[in-house]
Enzyme design. Sequence first.
Site, PDB file in Angstrom:
ATOM      1  N   ARG A 172      -7.763  51.805  26.908  1.00  0.00           N
ATOM      2  CA  ARG A 172      -6.329  51.146  26.592  1.00  0.00           C
ATOM      3  C   ARG A 172      -6.122  49.709  27.378  1.00  0.00           C
ATOM      4  NH1 ARG A 172      -1.544  53.132  26.772  1.00  0.00           N
ATOM      5  NH2 ARG A 172      -1.231  52.072  24.857  1.00  0.00           N
ATOM      6  N   TRP A 184       5.908  58.263  38.076  1.00  0.00           N
ATOM      7  CA  TRP A 184       6.792  57.967  36.839  1.00  0.00           C
ATOM      8  C   TRP A 184       6.045  57.874  35.580  1.00  0.00           C
ATOM      9  CZ3 TRP A 184       7.544  53.729  33.805  1.00  0.00           C
ATOM     10  CH2 TRP A 184       8.363  53.727  32.876  1.00  0.00           C
ATOM     11  N   GLU A 208      -1.298  49.840  20.011  1.00  0.00           N
ATOM     12  CA  GLU A 208      -0.096  50.179  20.311  1.00  0.00           C
ATOM     13  C   GLU A 208       1.006  48.955  19.672  1.00  0.00           C
ATOM     14  OE1 GLU A 208       1.111  50.702  24.324  1.00  0.00           O
ATOM     15  OE2 GLU A 208       2.897  51.959  23.730  1.00  0.00           O
ATOM     16  N   GLU A 241      -4.021  51.691  30.496  1.00  0.00           N
ATOM     17  CA  GLU A 241      -2.980  50.685  30.475  1.00  0.00           C
ATOM     18  C   GLU A 241      -2.717  49.942  31.679  1.00  0.00           C
ATOM     19  OE1 GLU A 241       0.177  52.699  28.591  1.00  0.00           O
ATOM     20  OE2 GLU A 241       1.394  52.734  30.649  1.00  0.00           O
TER      21      GLU A 241
HETATM   22  O1  LIG Z   1       3.426  51.891  26.137  1.00  0.00           O
HETATM   23  C1  LIG Z   1       2.981  52.818  26.955  1.00  0.00           C
HETATM   24  O2  LIG Z   1       2.218  53.458  26.718  1.00  0.00           O
HETATM   25  C2  LIG Z   1       3.475  52.670  28.205  1.00  0.00           C
HETATM   26  O3  LIG Z   1       3.254  53.581  28.829  1.00  0.00           O
HETATM   27  C3  LIG Z   1       4.470  51.935  28.672  1.00  0.00           C
HETATM   28  C4  LIG Z   1       4.566  51.548  29.999  1.00  0.00           C
HETATM   29  O4  LIG Z   1       5.595  52.466  30.670  1.00  0.00           O
HETATM   30  C5  LIG Z   1       5.078  50.140  30.489  1.00  0.00           C
HETATM   31  O5  LIG Z   1       4.383  49.149  29.747  1.00  0.00           O
HETATM   32  C6  LIG Z   1       5.229  49.741  31.746  1.00  0.00           C
HETATM   33  O6  LIG Z   1       5.680  48.715  32.135  1.00  0.00           O
HETATM   34 MG   LIG Z   2       1.212  54.783  28.084  1.00  0.00          MG
END
Ligand SMILES: O=C(O)C(=O)C[C@H](O)[C@H](O)CO
Ligand SMILES: [Mg+2]
Length: 403
Positions: A283, A403, A339, A262
Site C-alpha cells: 500500500r 491508534w 484507495e 501506508e
Molecule cells: O486510509 C487509510 O487506510 C488510513 O489508514 C488513513 C490514515 O489513518 C491516515 O492517512 C493517517 O494520516
Molecule cells: Mg489504513
Amino acid sequence: MKITSAKVIICAPSRNFVTLKIETDEGLTGIGDATLNGRELAVASYLTDHVIPCLIGRDPQQIEDIWQYLYKGAYWRRGPVTMSAIAGVDTALWDIKAKAANMPLYQLLGGKSRTGVMVYGHANGKDITQTVEEVLRYKEMGYKAIRAQSGVPGLEKVYGVGRGTMFYEPADADLPSEHDWSTEKYLRHTPELFEKVRAAVGPDIHLLHDAHHRLTPIEAARLGKDLEPFRLFWLEDTTPAENQESFRLIRQHTTTPLAVGEIFNTIWDCKDLIQNQLIDYIRTTVVHAGGITHLRRIADLAALYQVRTGSHGATDLSPVCMGAALNFDLWVPNFGIQEYMRHTDETDAVFPHAYSFKDGYMHPGEAPGHGVTIDEALAAKYPYKRAYLPVNRLQHDGTLTNW
Ligand SMILES: O=C(O)C(=O)C[C@H](O)[C@H](O)CO
Ligand SMILES: [Mg+2]
C-alpha cells in the site's frame, strides 16, 4: 533545461497540505505533494532549508540522478520526513518531464495497462445498521469495492468512523485527542459487521477493512480466520508492521488476503514481506515512499511475487498525490486497487485536477503532466493550522497503545 526556482506552498483548505513547486528556465513548472499528516512543517523545513538550495541550477530532466543525489547525498537515509520531501521533488520533476513531452504522465511511464483504475470508497457508520446503509449507498454510487468500518459498542470513538459520511478527517485537534480501545470488543464486533454487510451487499462487491495496526499477530490471525466466510478483498494493517516477521504467524492461520504499507517509506520496509510472500497487497504511495521513481521500484519487486499494489489514498494525501498515483495505477502492470477518500470541495478548488470518477473507476485524464495544478491565490487564503492525529489508550487501564 535548468531549475531556476522552487518553493514550498503550505495551505489548509479543510486540512493541511504541503506542495512543492519547481520552476524552470523554459517556463515549464511542476508540482509535487509533500504532505506528512501532523508533521507538515518538518517536511516543509527539510525542503526549504536543505533540499531547494541543492536543486537550483540542476537539469530537471535528470530525475533518477536527482533522486539518488537527494537520497544518498543526505547520508541519513529513509524515514517519513526525508522520503516525503524526496517524493515532492520527484513528483514535480515527473510532472515537468511529462509536460515537456506533452503527454499525460501514464504515457511516459509506458502507457495504460487497463481502461480505468478501480478504487475503493469508505463506508462507515456509528453501528452495524448504519454501516450497512452506507455500504449500500456506496454501491448505489457505482463503487465496485467498499471499505467498511463501524463504531464498536462500548467504545466512544473508533478509527474510520467520522462525523460526516463523505469526508472523514482524523487529524481533528491542535493537540492529539485521546480515544479508548478494547481489542476484545473490536474482535467480538467485527465478524458480525461483515456477516451483515456481506448479506446485504451480495457476493459481487469487493469488501475491505482496516484494523489500523491495533492487533497482536495472534489476534490478527484470529480476525483473519473469523472473516474468511465473508471473502474480503483485503484485511489491512492488522499489526504494527515494523516487525515484518509477525506476518508469518498471521499467514499460517488465515487465507484472508493481507494488505500493508501506508506508513512504509522505502522498499526496505517491505522487502521481506514481499520476498517471503507474507502479504498480497503493498500500500505504499507516491508521497510517502519517495515519489514515482521509488514506487516503481517497489512495484517491480512486488510483481515478481504476485503481490499487487493498493496505494493509500486518504484525504491527507493531496490531490497532487492522487493525480500522480492515478497515472501510476493506470500503467503499473501488477495493479490491485487504489484507495479513494474524497477531498472536500474547498480542497478540490485549490487543486484543480484532470482526474475523474465514474462507475467505481477513476481516470487520471489526458492533461500533460500528472494533471493537477494549484491555485496559489486561493491557497493563500487558507493558512496552516496545527492539526494532529489522535492517540489511543487501553480502555481498562489507560495504557497508551496503537491508534
Ligand atoms: O486510509 C487509510 O487506510 C488510513 O489508514 C488513513 C490514515 O489513518 C491516515 O492517512 C493517517 O494520516
Ligand atoms: Mg489504513
